[in-house]
Design a protein around this motif. Structure first.
Motif, PDB file in Angstrom:
ATOM      1  N   VAL A 176      11.846  -8.069  59.783  1.00  0.00           N
ATOM      2  CA  VAL A 176      12.620  -9.308  59.711  1.00  0.00           C
ATOM      3  C   VAL A 176      11.756 -10.373  59.048  1.00  0.00           C
ATOM      4  O   VAL A 176      10.565 -10.480  59.315  1.00  0.00           O
ATOM      5  CB  VAL A 176      13.122  -9.756  61.112  1.00  0.00           C
ATOM      6  N   THR A 177      12.376 -11.125  58.148  1.00  0.00           N
ATOM      7  CA  THR A 177      11.690 -12.187  57.430  1.00  0.00           C
ATOM      8  C   THR A 177      12.552 -13.437  57.462  1.00  0.00           C
ATOM      9  O   THR A 177      13.761 -13.354  57.206  1.00  0.00           O
ATOM     10  CB  THR A 177      11.460 -11.785  55.952  1.00  0.00           C
ATOM     11  N   LYS A 178      11.933 -14.567  57.758  1.00  0.00           N
ATOM     12  CA  LYS A 178      12.667 -15.826  57.672  1.00  0.00           C
ATOM     13  C   LYS A 178      12.685 -16.260  56.211  1.00  0.00           C
ATOM     14  O   LYS A 178      11.685 -16.148  55.502  1.00  0.00           O
ATOM     15  CB  LYS A 178      12.009 -16.907  58.534  1.00  0.00           C
ATOM     16  N   ALA A 179      13.836 -16.743  55.775  1.00  0.00           N
ATOM     17  CA  ALA A 179      13.989 -17.174  54.384  1.00  0.00           C
ATOM     18  C   ALA A 179      14.820 -18.455  54.368  1.00  0.00           C
ATOM     19  O   ALA A 179      15.326 -18.893  55.403  1.00  0.00           O
ATOM     20  CB  ALA A 179      14.659 -16.076  53.569  1.00  0.00           C
ATOM     21  N   GLN A 180      14.941 -19.029  53.182  1.00  0.00           N
ATOM     22  CA  GLN A 180      15.749 -20.241  53.011  1.00  0.00           C
ATOM     23  C   GLN A 180      16.647 -20.092  51.797  1.00  0.00           C
ATOM     24  O   GLN A 180      16.248 -19.540  50.777  1.00  0.00           O
ATOM     25  CB  GLN A 180      14.858 -21.473  52.806  1.00  0.00           C
ATOM     26  N   THR A 181      17.860 -20.614  51.947  1.00  0.00           N
ATOM     27  CA  THR A 181      18.767 -20.655  50.803  1.00  0.00           C
ATOM     28  C   THR A 181      18.259 -21.719  49.835  1.00  0.00           C
ATOM     29  O   THR A 181      17.366 -22.502  50.166  1.00  0.00           O
ATOM     30  CB  THR A 181      20.199 -21.006  51.246  1.00  0.00           C
ATOM     31  N   GLY A 204      19.688 -24.292  49.127  1.00  0.00           N
ATOM     32  CA  GLY A 204      20.007 -25.575  49.750  1.00  0.00           C
ATOM     33  C   GLY A 204      19.120 -25.905  50.944  1.00  0.00           C
ATOM     34  O   GLY A 204      19.317 -26.928  51.597  1.00  0.00           O
ATOM     35  N   GLY A 205      18.155 -25.021  51.274  1.00  0.00           N
ATOM     36  CA  GLY A 205      17.218 -25.293  52.350  1.00  0.00           C
ATOM     37  C   GLY A 205      17.651 -24.799  53.719  1.00  0.00           C
ATOM     38  O   GLY A 205      16.963 -25.047  54.711  1.00  0.00           O
ATOM     39  N   LYS A 206      18.767 -24.069  53.805  1.00  0.00           N
ATOM     40  CA  LYS A 206      19.235 -23.565  55.100  1.00  0.00           C
ATOM     41  C   LYS A 206      18.474 -22.287  55.447  1.00  0.00           C
ATOM     42  O   LYS A 206      18.371 -21.369  54.641  1.00  0.00           O
ATOM     43  CB  LYS A 206      20.738 -23.291  55.054  1.00  0.00           C
ATOM     44  N   ALA A 207      17.957 -22.217  56.683  1.00  0.00           N
ATOM     45  CA  ALA A 207      17.191 -21.054  57.136  1.00  0.00           C
ATOM     46  C   ALA A 207      18.122 -19.881  57.448  1.00  0.00           C
ATOM     47  O   ALA A 207      19.237 -20.071  57.940  1.00  0.00           O
ATOM     48  CB  ALA A 207      16.386 -21.417  58.369  1.00  0.00           C
ATOM     49  N   TYR A 208      17.672 -18.674  57.142  1.00  0.00           N
ATOM     50  CA  TYR A 208      18.388 -17.454  57.500  1.00  0.00           C
ATOM     51  C   TYR A 208      17.385 -16.326  57.674  1.00  0.00           C
ATOM     52  O   TYR A 208      16.200 -16.482  57.369  1.00  0.00           O
ATOM     53  CB  TYR A 208      19.464 -17.105  56.464  1.00  0.00           C
ATOM     54  N   LEU A 209      17.865 -15.183  58.185  1.00  0.00           N
ATOM     55  CA  LEU A 209      17.013 -14.019  58.394  1.00  0.00           C
ATOM     56  C   LEU A 209      17.389 -12.916  57.420  1.00  0.00           C
ATOM     57  O   LEU A 209      18.561 -12.615  57.232  1.00  0.00           O
ATOM     58  CB  LEU A 209      17.168 -13.476  59.822  1.00  0.00           C
ATOM     59  N   ARG A 210      16.392 -12.327  56.828  1.00  0.00           N
ATOM     60  CA  ARG A 210      16.550 -11.141  55.983  1.00  0.00           C
ATOM     61  C   ARG A 210      15.942  -9.985  56.772  1.00  0.00           C
ATOM     62  O   ARG A 210      14.797 -10.084  57.225  1.00  0.00           O
ATOM     63  CB  ARG A 210      15.805 -11.359  54.665  1.00  0.00           C
ATOM     64  N   MET A 211      16.693  -8.886  56.951  1.00  0.00           N
ATOM     65  CA  MET A 211      16.234  -7.801  57.820  1.00  0.00           C
ATOM     66  C   MET A 211      16.436  -6.433  57.189  1.00  0.00           C
ATOM     67  O   MET A 211      17.245  -6.276  56.286  1.00  0.00           O
ATOM     68  CB  MET A 211      17.036  -7.818  59.133  1.00  0.00           C
ATOM     69  N   LYS A 212      15.705  -5.463  57.716  1.00  0.00           N
ATOM     70  CA  LYS A 212      15.975  -4.048  57.507  1.00  0.00           C
ATOM     71  C   LYS A 212      16.198  -3.505  58.909  1.00  0.00           C
ATOM     72  O   LYS A 212      15.360  -3.664  59.794  1.00  0.00           O
ATOM     73  CB  LYS A 212      14.813  -3.346  56.830  1.00  0.00           C
ATOM     74  N   ILE A 213      17.359  -2.866  59.106  1.00  0.00           N
ATOM     75  CA  ILE A 213      17.718  -2.347  60.416  1.00  0.00           C
ATOM     76  C   ILE A 213      18.212  -0.912  60.304  1.00  0.00           C
ATOM     77  O   ILE A 213      18.693  -0.494  59.249  1.00  0.00           O
ATOM     78  CB  ILE A 213      18.788  -3.232  61.108  1.00  0.00           C
ATOM     79  N   PHE A 214      18.037  -0.149  61.388  1.00  0.00           N
ATOM     80  CA  PHE A 214      18.540   1.220  61.474  1.00  0.00           C
ATOM     81  C   PHE A 214      19.707   1.245  62.442  1.00  0.00           C
ATOM     82  O   PHE A 214      19.619   0.681  63.534  1.00  0.00           O
ATOM     83  CB  PHE A 214      17.468   2.179  62.001  1.00  0.00           C
ATOM     84  N   ASP A 215      20.803   1.925  62.057  1.00  0.00           N
ATOM     85  CA  ASP A 215      21.898   2.115  62.999  1.00  0.00           C
ATOM     86  C   ASP A 215      21.612   3.356  63.850  1.00  0.00           C
ATOM     87  O   ASP A 215      20.591   4.024  63.672  1.00  0.00           O
ATOM     88  CB  ASP A 215      23.252   2.195  62.293  1.00  0.00           C
ATOM     89  N   GLU A 216      22.494   3.670  64.773  1.00  0.00           N
ATOM     90  CA  GLU A 216      22.252   4.776  65.703  1.00  0.00           C
ATOM     91  C   GLU A 216      22.430   6.146  65.070  1.00  0.00           C
ATOM     92  O   GLU A 216      22.232   7.161  65.726  1.00  0.00           O
ATOM     93  CB  GLU A 216      23.135   4.626  66.941  1.00  0.00           C
ATOM     94  N   ASN A 217      22.759   6.206  63.794  1.00  0.00           N
ATOM     95  CA  ASN A 217      22.819   7.466  63.056  1.00  0.00           C
ATOM     96  C   ASN A 217      21.589   7.656  62.177  1.00  0.00           C
ATOM     97  O   ASN A 217      21.517   8.589  61.398  1.00  0.00           O
ATOM     98  CB  ASN A 217      24.083   7.532  62.196  1.00  0.00           C
ATOM     99  N   GLY A 218      20.634   6.722  62.268  1.00  0.00           N
ATOM    100  CA  GLY A 218      19.410   6.816  61.481  1.00  0.00           C
ATOM    101  C   GLY A 218      19.539   6.262  60.074  1.00  0.00           C
ATOM    102  O   GLY A 218      18.635   6.400  59.269  1.00  0.00           O
ATOM    103  N   ARG A 219      20.659   5.612  59.766  1.00  0.00           N
ATOM    104  CA  ARG A 219      20.821   5.028  58.433  1.00  0.00           C
ATOM    105  C   ARG A 219      20.173   3.649  58.403  1.00  0.00           C
ATOM    106  O   ARG A 219      20.380   2.825  59.290  1.00  0.00           O
ATOM    107  CB  ARG A 219      22.289   4.900  58.080  1.00  0.00           C
ATOM    108  N   GLN A 220      19.388   3.415  57.356  1.00  0.00           N
ATOM    109  CA  GLN A 220      18.744   2.116  57.194  1.00  0.00           C
ATOM    110  C   GLN A 220      19.646   1.195  56.385  1.00  0.00           C
ATOM    111  O   GLN A 220      20.241   1.616  55.391  1.00  0.00           O
ATOM    112  CB  GLN A 220      17.402   2.266  56.485  1.00  0.00           C
ATOM    113  N   TRP A 221      19.741  -0.046  56.823  1.00  0.00           N
ATOM    114  CA  TRP A 221      20.562  -1.052  56.147  1.00  0.00           C
ATOM    115  C   TRP A 221      19.742  -2.293  55.848  1.00  0.00           C
ATOM    116  O   TRP A 221      19.003  -2.763  56.708  1.00  0.00           O
ATOM    117  CB  TRP A 221      21.698  -1.507  57.065  1.00  0.00           C
ATOM    118  N   PRO A 222      19.904  -2.872  54.671  1.00  0.00           N
ATOM    119  CA  PRO A 222      19.450  -4.242  54.498  1.00  0.00           C
ATOM    120  C   PRO A 222      20.480  -5.130  55.198  1.00  0.00           C
ATOM    121  O   PRO A 222      21.674  -4.810  55.213  1.00  0.00           O
ATOM    122  CB  PRO A 222      19.465  -4.454  52.986  1.00  0.00           C
ATOM    123  N   ALA A 223      20.040  -6.205  55.807  1.00  0.00           N
ATOM    124  CA  ALA A 223      20.961  -7.061  56.550  1.00  0.00           C
ATOM    125  C   ALA A 223      20.517  -8.514  56.443  1.00  0.00           C
ATOM    126  O   ALA A 223      19.343  -8.805  56.207  1.00  0.00           O
ATOM    127  CB  ALA A 223      21.012  -6.636  58.019  1.00  0.00           C
TER     128      ALA A 223
END
Length: 171
Positions: A9-14, A16-35
């Protein structure tokens, strides 16, 4: 709600300066997703979350928009990690068969030491080991699958070119 393992997980900014999170996550089937999660909340990697998500596309790649989430007390398990599609028990039997087929006693003893340890750690290592981080066989059992595939290839090449020493190719 679906559960996910947060790999990074990485904190980022748009712009326009709005904070958001950029993530890599795994679902329960083992598939990795950018999120992405469009809030600047605190979140650590290595935790399990349950989340309301919506699949979208960004730069031609599928990603999940995390609408809401909560961190769970659950501990991460192998259920969230990608796994070999092959029968791991069958691959272990096949690997041992290749080792037993090596006629040269010295080479065979090297192979036995390479695939076995005291206790059950060696089998666990073969079941869980990955061959690489990203390029190939980057999943549980990947090292075992890759190694058996190379033994199959060495065996086939030795049959086509009898002048080659099969025992060395397998080793």
């Amino acid at each position: 709600m679906p559960r996910y393992l947060v790999q990074s997980v990485t904190k980022a900014q748009t712009k326009g300066g709005k904070a958001y999170l950029r993530m890599k996550i795994f679902d329960e089937n083992g598939r990795q997703w950018p999120a992405v999660h469009w809030e600047g909340r605190d979140l650590d990697s290595g935790v399990i979350i349950d989340a309301i998500t919506e699949q979208s596309e960004y730069n031609g790649e599928a990603q999940l928009n995390v609408k809401a989430f909560r961190v769970l007390a659950d501990k991460p398990t192998d259920a969230f990690l990608p796994k070999s599609q092959s029968d791991v028990d069958g691959l272990l039997v096949e690997l041992n068969s290749f080792v037993c087929s090596v006629a040269d006693g010295h080479l065979q003893s090297i192979l036995v030491k390479a695939i076995q340890d005291e206790g059950h750690e060696a089998e666990r290592r073969w079941r869980r080991g990955v061959a690489a981080k990203t390029m190939h066989h980057a999943f549980l059992g990947g090292l075992l699958e890759h190694t058996v595939n190379l033994c199959r290839l060495a065996d086939a090449v030795a049959k086509l070119y009898p002048v080659l020493r099969r025992d060395l190719l397998i080793t």
